[in-house]
Design a protein around this motif. Structure first.
Motif, PDB file in Angstrom:
ATOM      1  N   VAL A 403       0.862  -1.174   0.000  1.00 19.88           N
ATOM      2  CA  VAL A 403       0.000   0.000   0.000  1.00 19.88           C
ATOM      3  C   VAL A 403       0.903   1.229   0.000  1.00 19.88           C
ATOM      4  N   ILE A 404       0.755   2.063  -1.028  1.00 15.71           N
ATOM      5  CA  ILE A 404       1.589   3.260  -1.150  1.00 15.71           C
ATOM      6  C   ILE A 404       0.704   4.500  -1.210  1.00 15.71           C
ATOM      7  N   VAL A 405       1.287   5.629  -0.862  1.00 13.77           N
ATOM      8  CA  VAL A 405       0.558   6.889  -0.907  1.00 13.77           C
ATOM      9  C   VAL A 405       1.269   7.824  -1.874  1.00 13.77           C
ATOM     10  N   ILE A 406       0.520   8.299  -2.865  1.00  8.05           N
ATOM     11  CA  ILE A 406       1.045   9.207  -3.889  1.00  8.05           C
ATOM     12  C   ILE A 406       0.211  10.473  -3.868  1.00  8.05           C
ATOM     13  N   GLU A 407       0.790  11.549  -3.393  1.00  7.79           N
ATOM     14  CA  GLU A 407       0.114  12.857  -3.370  1.00  7.79           C
ATOM     15  C   GLU A 407      -1.289  12.777  -2.774  1.00  7.79           C
ATOM     16  N   GLY A 408      -1.413  12.083  -1.661  1.00  8.02           N
ATOM     17  CA  GLY A 408      -2.688  11.991  -0.954  1.00  8.02           C
ATOM     18  C   GLY A 408      -3.600  10.881  -1.423  1.00  8.02           C
ATOM     19  N   ILE A 409      -3.193  10.127  -2.425  1.00 10.82           N
ATOM     20  CA  ILE A 409      -3.992   9.010  -2.937  1.00 10.82           C
ATOM     21  C   ILE A 409      -3.362   7.704  -2.481  1.00 10.82           C
ATOM     22  N   THR A 410      -4.141   6.878  -1.802  1.00 12.33           N
ATOM     23  CA  THR A 410      -3.654   5.612  -1.270  1.00 12.33           C
ATOM     24  C   THR A 410      -3.935   4.497  -2.273  1.00 12.33           C
TER      25      THR A 410
END
Length: 493
Positions: A403-410
Motif C-alpha cells: 500500500v503506497i501513498v502518492i500525493e494523498g492518494i492511497t
C-alpha cells in the motif's frame, strides 16, 4: 453408492487479449485437485460450494472430486493447459466408473484447440463416461451457448444476475435438478434459441431489464417448466458461437420447452436496444459531480481496466487524472505491478521511494508508467477472504502486495490481478472505508453487488484501457457481422 464426479474448469476468454492463458495463469487464481478441491471450495458461496453442500446431504452419494481450476479472464487457453486440465478432470472417472457428472463451467472458453472450449470439454466427458450418464453443469450469464454443449449435457443452469450475486443460488438450482434427475423424479429436456444479438455489460437490476426478468419468472411459474434463462454472451470472445441466447428446461415436455424458448427469445429481441449500450462518465465529469454533491463515499469504477473481462489491471490513466485533479481522501484498488511491489518490500514500511508505477504490459493502450515518489504505508502477503455477496468465503491470494501513498492518494499495488468487487480488498489492507471519500475499483459491474451497500453513488468511468466497450470498435473475424448492433437492420423470427 452413487459415484458423482464433481469439478470445475472456468475461464472467460477475451480473444482480443494478446496474453495466452496457461497453467501458470490458472495457478495464480485457483488450481486444486482431488481432496484439495473440496477443502478450497467447501462452505463457499460458489457453484462448487453449492454442489458440495447439496451432495453431502445425500447419504447414498459419494462425491468424486477431480479439479477446481479457474483463471482471470485473458487470452486463449493454451492447448497444453486445456488438455492437462481435462485429463485431471476425467482421471477419477478413468480410474473407476462414475454414475453422474456435475461441473462448474463458464461457457465462453476459447482454446488453441477449439473456439468452443466448453463444448470440447463436454465432448471429452461424454467420450469417457458414455452417452447414458447424467451430465449437468452451471454456466456463467455471459456464456456463448452452443449446440455441442446442449448435445453433450442433460442439464445446463446459467447464472441469471449481473453482478453474479446468484452464482451460489444457481449452483443450488443445478444441484437440486441434478439430484432429482438422478433419482428419476424429473426428465429434463433442454431447448435453446440463439439470437443475432451481441450485448454489452448489462446490469440485470436496471429498470429496462425487468421485462426480461418477468418473462423468465412467468415461464418458471408453469409446472412443466423447470428453468428459464437468458444468456448475454461474452462480446469480447470472437467466435462463431458468440451471440445472446435463451435456454429453457422442461420436465419431459419437448413442446413446452421449445415454446418457452421461443417466447423468451421474442421478449429478448423486442428489448434488444436496452442490452447494447452502457452509460459512462469521464474521470473529470465524475469527480466534478461527486464534489458538487458532496455526499461520500462514492465509487469510481475503472470499467476499461477490469481484469474480470481480460484487462491488464495496470492502466494508469484514471490515477493520473486523479493526481492532476488534486483529489484527496482516495483509496485505489488496485494496480498490478510486481516490480513495484518487490521494490516496496525491499525498501520497507515507512520508506519513501521513487516508483515507475503501472503501464508496463500494454502502455500504448493503458498509459505509460507513473514516475513519482511514493510513501510505503504497509506491506502484505496479499491473502484475504471474500465476505461479500459474490464468492463469499473464497480465499484470495494476491501473492504479495504493498500500500503506497502518492500525493494523498492511497494505492494498493499487487503482484497478480484480481477484479476488485469485494470490500475486503480494502479492509484486508488496513484501509478503513470511512477515512476515504472516493473508492476506486477495477470492475465493470460486479463491484455494484457489494459497494452499493456502502457508497452514496457509483460511477462507471471510461478511461484508456484494454477493455473496449464499443462493440463497433472491435475487429471481429469470426463473430457474425449480421448480429445486432453490428447490423442495425438485423432481423429475427
Amino acid at each position: 453408492m452413487i459415484r458423482v464426479l464433481v469439478g470445475m474448469i472456468f475461464h472467460e476468454t477475451n480473444t482480443f487479449s494478446p496474453f495466452k492463458t496457461g497453467i501458470p495463469e490458472f495457478k495464480k487464481r485457483s488450481y486444486t485437485e482431488r481432496e484439495e478441491m473440496i477443502a478450497a471450495y467447501e462452505n463457499t458461496k460458489t457453484p462448487l460450494g453449492a454442489f458440495l453442500e447439496t451432495l453431502q446431504k445425500e447419504k447414498d452419494i459419494e462425491i468424486v472430486p477431480s479439479i477446481g481450476a479457474a483463471a482471470e479472464p485473458s487470452g486463449a487457453v493454451t492447448a497444453d493447459a486445456i488438455q492437462q486440465m481435462t485429463a485431471s478432470l476425467l482421471a477419477p472417472a478413468k480410474e473407476k466408473k462414475v454414475d453422474a457428472v456435475l461441473l462448474a463451467l463458464h461457457g465462453a472458453i476459447v482454446t488453441e484447440i477449439d473456439d468452443d472450449g466448453d463444448g470440447w470439454i463436454l465432448e471429452r466427458v461424454r467420450e469417457v463416461v458414455g452417452k447414458d450418464v447424467l451430465v449437468a453443469a452451471t454456466l456463467d450469464l455471459h456464456a456463448n451457448l452452443s449446440q455441442r454443449m446442449i448435445n453433450c449435457a442433460n442439464i445446463l443452469v446459467p447464472y441469471n444476475q449481473y453482478p453474479h450475486a446468484d452464482m451460489y443460488e444457481r449452483g443450488l438450482v443445478a444441484a437440486n435438478l441434478f439430484v432429482r434427475a438422478l433419482r428419476g423424479e424429473i426428465k429434463p429436456i433442454m431447448k435453446w434459441a440463439p439470437l443475432p444479438l451481441l450485448t454489452s455489460l448489462k446490469e440485470t437490476k436496471c429498470e429496462d431489464y425487468q421485462v426480461i426478468c418477468k418473462a423468465m419468472s412467468e415461464l418458471e411459474s408453469k409446472p412443466e417448466i423447470l428453468m428459464a434463462s437468458v444468456l448475454h454472451s461474452f462480446y469480447l470472445t470472437d467466435s462463431k458461437e458468440t451471440c445472446a441466447s435463451v435456454l429453457v428446461i422442461s420436465d419431459g415436455d419437448e413442446a413446452a420447452a421449445q415454446n418457452g424458448a421461443n417466447y423468451l427469445a421474442k421478449v429478448l429481441w423486442e428489448n434488444r436496444k436496452a442490452m447494447v449500450y452502457v452509460n459512462t462518465y469521464t474521470a473529470k465529469s465524475a469527480y466534478e459531480d461527486a464534489c458538487k454533491e458532496g455526499n461520500y463515499p462514492v465509487v469510481f469504477a475503472d470499467v476499461c481496466d477490469n481484469p474480470g473481462v481480460g484487462s491488464t489491471e495496470d492502466a494508469t490513466a484514471l490515477l493520473k487524472e486523479l493526481i492532476e485533479l488534486h483529489a484527496q481522501r482516495v483509496a485505489y484498488a488496485l494496480i498490478v505491478d510486481p516490480e513495484t511491489v518487490d521494490q516496496c518490500h525491499k525498501a520497507g514500511t515507512g520508506a519513501t521511494i521513487e516508483v515507475h508505477l503501472g503501464g508496463k504490459m500494454a502502455p500504448e493502450k493503458t498509459g505509460e508508467p507513473i514516475t513519482c515518489n511514493a510513501y510505503v504505508k504497509s506491506l502484505s502477503d496479499g491473502r484475504y477472504r471474500n465476505h461479500g455477496p459474490m464468492h463469499g468465503g473464497l480465499a484470495i491470494n494476491l501473492r504479495k502486495t504493498a500500500v503506497i501513498v502518492i500525493e494523498g492518494i492511497t494505492v494498493i499495488v499487487s503482484a497478480v490481478p484480481t477484479q476488485t468487487y469485494d470490500i475486503e480488498i480494502f479492509r484486508s489492507h488496513g484501509l478503513v472505508l470511512e477515512d476515504y471519500d472516493i473508492l476506486v475499483v477495477k470492475s465493470s459491474i460486479h463491484y455494484r453487488a457489494a459497494f452499493s451497500k456502502v457508497a452514496k453513488k457509483l460511477y462507471g468511468i471510461e478511461c484508456p484501457g484494454t477493455t473496449i466497450l464499443n462493440l463497433h470498435s472491435l475487429d471481429y473475424k469470426k463473430c457474425l457481422r449480421s448480429n445486432y448492433p453490428l447490423n442495425q437492420n438485423a432481423e429475427y423470427n
